[in-house]
Design an enzyme around this catalytic site. Structure first.
Site, PDB file in Angstrom:
ATOM      1  N   CYS A  74       0.550  -1.105  -0.058  1.00 18.60           N
ATOM      2  CA  CYS A  74       0.184   0.204   0.085  1.00 18.60           C
ATOM      3  C   CYS A  74       0.944   1.108  -0.061  1.00 18.60           C
ATOM      4  O   CYS A  74       1.766   1.243   0.641  1.00 18.60           O
ATOM      5  CB  CYS A  74      -0.936  -0.046   1.202  1.00 18.60           C
ATOM      6  N   CYS A  96      -7.584  -0.075   7.966  1.00 15.00           N
ATOM      7  CA  CYS A  96      -6.352   0.639   8.071  1.00 15.00           C
ATOM      8  C   CYS A  96      -6.113   1.112   9.514  1.00 15.00           C
ATOM      9  O   CYS A  96      -6.770   1.773  10.195  1.00 15.00           O
ATOM     10  CB  CYS A  96      -6.637   2.042   7.099  1.00 15.00           C
ATOM     11  N   GLN A  98      -6.920  19.674   9.796  1.00 13.45           N
ATOM     12  CA  GLN A  98      -5.448  18.749  10.220  1.00 13.45           C
ATOM     13  C   GLN A  98      -6.077  17.319  10.619  1.00 13.45           C
ATOM     14  O   GLN A  98      -7.181  17.340  11.280  1.00 13.45           O
ATOM     15  CB  GLN A  98      -5.071  19.361  11.472  1.00 13.45           C
ATOM     16  N   TYR A 103      -3.670  31.793   5.486  1.00 15.95           N
ATOM     17  CA  TYR A 103      -4.184  30.772   4.761  1.00 15.95           C
ATOM     18  C   TYR A 103      -5.046  30.102   5.927  1.00 15.95           C
ATOM     19  O   TYR A 103      -4.913  29.010   6.355  1.00 15.95           O
ATOM     20  CB  TYR A 103      -3.046  29.720   4.179  1.00 15.95           C
ATOM     21  N   GLU A 130      -8.964  33.375   3.378  1.00 14.68           N
ATOM     22  CA  GLU A 130      -9.164  32.150   2.784  1.00 14.68           C
ATOM     23  C   GLU A 130      -9.835  32.379   1.220  1.00 14.68           C
ATOM     24  O   GLU A 130     -10.644  32.990   0.760  1.00 14.68           O
ATOM     25  CB  GLU A 130      -9.942  31.475   3.389  1.00 14.68           C
ATOM     26  N   ASP A 165       0.122  29.197   7.057  1.00 18.15           N
ATOM     27  CA  ASP A 165       0.018  27.637   6.953  1.00 18.15           C
ATOM     28  C   ASP A 165      -0.088  27.424   5.300  1.00 18.15           C
ATOM     29  O   ASP A 165      -1.358  26.993   5.045  1.00 18.15           O
ATOM     30  CB  ASP A 165      -1.016  27.320   7.931  1.00 18.15           C
ATOM     31  N   CYS A 186       4.350  21.728   6.341  1.00 19.28           N
ATOM     32  CA  CYS A 186       4.162  20.310   6.153  1.00 19.28           C
ATOM     33  C   CYS A 186       5.361  19.746   5.340  1.00 19.28           C
ATOM     34  O   CYS A 186       5.237  18.577   4.880  1.00 19.28           O
ATOM     35  CB  CYS A 186       3.070  19.522   5.758  1.00 19.28           C
TER      36      CYS A 186
END
Length: 463
Positions: A89, A171, A295, A324, A345, A390, A417
């Site tokens: 996977c 999962c 998140q 953001y 936004e 962000d 990230c």
């Protein structure tokens, strides 16, 4: 087969050759790094310390991508994966790595990116924040759908490096309350005889199954993503799902007709129940829609938010701009500690949801503005005391960075990230001595994967 000897003219440096090597590190994509013939070889699904037999697959002048054939001597950092299809996977890259080692590796990712790409030294780096849960942390999962050769409906993730689906019934990284829906909804789709989209032929209807849960509330939302409307007896089936699953608050149908890899389309229809589920975050209530960005690891995000609040040392007099903002995930908790907050936004639906979230929590000092950061930020009448960034994985638009340097807000809090793009943007913001880094905090939002979240505070330099 030949052992690595740092040769520069080895006849084995070619596609299909089988060689032995030892993994000495990891890249930011989570692949193991080894050397053969003095050149770098990247090997997925490996750990530093592994001695391996591999096949060279994509061979370039200075590097190659290899396929793992056999573990000759395992690394002490290896552990047994929690998922039976972890080696197939494409959802996770690091289930074979000890979790503590994952955390250490992610901290090193941040250091490497900021030093090598950003050129920063003597970083004010805090100890890495671990996720409160290394499994069962994901509050949202969106699965591609397909039919097996025997006609069964399948849902899962694509096999690594391909578009071949790996069918799964559970999962380990998603909230385990979603697993029952995954297995049973597949059967219901099959029993209804609904058409499944074929990517190659560009024909069919159902493309994805999306499941979302408010981890603190237990409320769930089920969304079918289809290329077209008109699934027979959809309302009847939606009613059965609501009756069968007491915590399921709503069923939606999202329409994505375009022949591309985009998951969600522009139109979402509520078929039964509500079009949202509630989540509790930072002592606030949030309403989340089918395609709302939020998140995926609520507990880890809350942990990082707490540390960010402490590091910003808010006095209640500040103007905060969240560039953001999404639905106000970080804007609204921070708004309670500042004089005024402005949320920018680009997604109109998120703006409306953010406004509703503010009203629901009786937060009155936040204005949500619709538009891109590069168009809205220059129109603000006051320079923010704190600018929160962000951005998506690709980082900030250069136009945005130029505007920020020109405005020079007192502090910038940048959440990312993707360490390489974070380092690139920080280098531009700190050029010519405009800003200096005063705080760096990594946090593991994505256990069992190579992804890492990082927050950085920049202070404007006088002069």
């Amino acid at each position: 087969m030949t052992q690595s000897n740092n040769f520069s003219t080895s006849p084995l440096w070619q596609q299909g050759a089988v060689v032995e090597l030892t993994i000495t590190g990891l890249n930011h994509q989570g692949e193991g790094i080894g050397r053969f013939d003095g050149r770098v070889v990247f090997v997925p699904d490996t750990a530093p310390g592994d001695r391996l037999e591999v096949r060279l697959m994509r061979v370039k002048k200075n590097y190659a991508l290899a396929q793992l054939l056999k573990i000759l001597e395992p690394s002490p950092q290896r552990t047994r994966p929690s998922c039976i299809v972890a080696d197939k996977c494409g959802g996770c890259q690091w289930q074979h790595l000890d979790y503590q080692f994952q955390v250490e590796s992610k901290q090193q990712q941040i250091i490497d990116a900021l030093e090598r790409i950003g050129g920063f030294t003597a970083l004010p780096l805090e100890p890495m924040l671990q996720s409160p849960a290394s499994l069962g942390y994901r509050n949202k999962a969106t699965y591609p759908l397909a039919r097996s050769k025997t006609g069964q409906v399948q849902a899962g993730y694509y096999r690594k490096g391909s578009h071949r689906l790996v069918n799964i019934n559970q999962c380990p990284v998603q909230d385990d309350r979603l697993n029952l829906l995954l297995t049973e909804v597949k059967k219901d789709i099959e029993n209804r005889g609904w058409s499944i989209y074929d990517e190659e032929k560009k024909q069919g209807k159902l493309r994805h199954l999306s499941l979302r849960i408010g981890q603190r509330t237990g409320e769930m939302l089920l969304t079918l993503i289809s290329a077209h409307k008109g699934l027979p007896d959809l309302e009847e089936q939606a009613g059965e799902w609501l009756e069968r699953y007491p915590d399921l608050g709503g069923i939606c149908l999202n329409i994505q007709p375009e022949p591309n890899n985009r998951i969600f389309g522009e139109e979402t229809i509520v078929i039964a129940g509500r079009g949202t589920c509630r989540e509790k975050f930072a002592d606030l209530s949030f309403s989340l829609g089918a395609n709302t960005f939020f998140q995926v690891n609520s507990e880890a995000a809350e942990l990082l938010l707490t540390r960010l609040q402490q590091a910003l040392n808010l006095q209640g007099t500040e103007l905060l701009v969240d560039a953001y903002a999404g639905v106000g995930t970080f804007t609204l908790p921070l708004a309670r500690q500042v004089r005024q907050a402005i949320a920018i936004e680009v997604n109109q639906d998120s703006v409306q949801q953010g406004q509703r979230n503010a009203e629901m929590n009786q937060i009155t000092n936040v204005d949500f503005l619709a538009g891109t950061v590069e168009t809205v930020l220059p129109t603000l009448s006051d320079i923010p005391d704190i600018l929160l960034l962000d951005p998506p994985r690709k980082g900030c638009n250069p136009e945005v960075l130029r505007e920020i340097v020109q405005q020079r807000p007192g502090k910038i809090a940048y959440i990312s990230c993707q360490p390489p793009t974070l380092a690139r943007d920080l280098k531009l913001l700190c050029a010519e001595g405009s800003y200096e880094i005063t705080w760096v905090q990594g946090c593991d939002f994505f256990p069992q994967t190579a992804h890492v979240e990082c927050a950085v505070i920049l202070q404007a330099v006088n002069g």
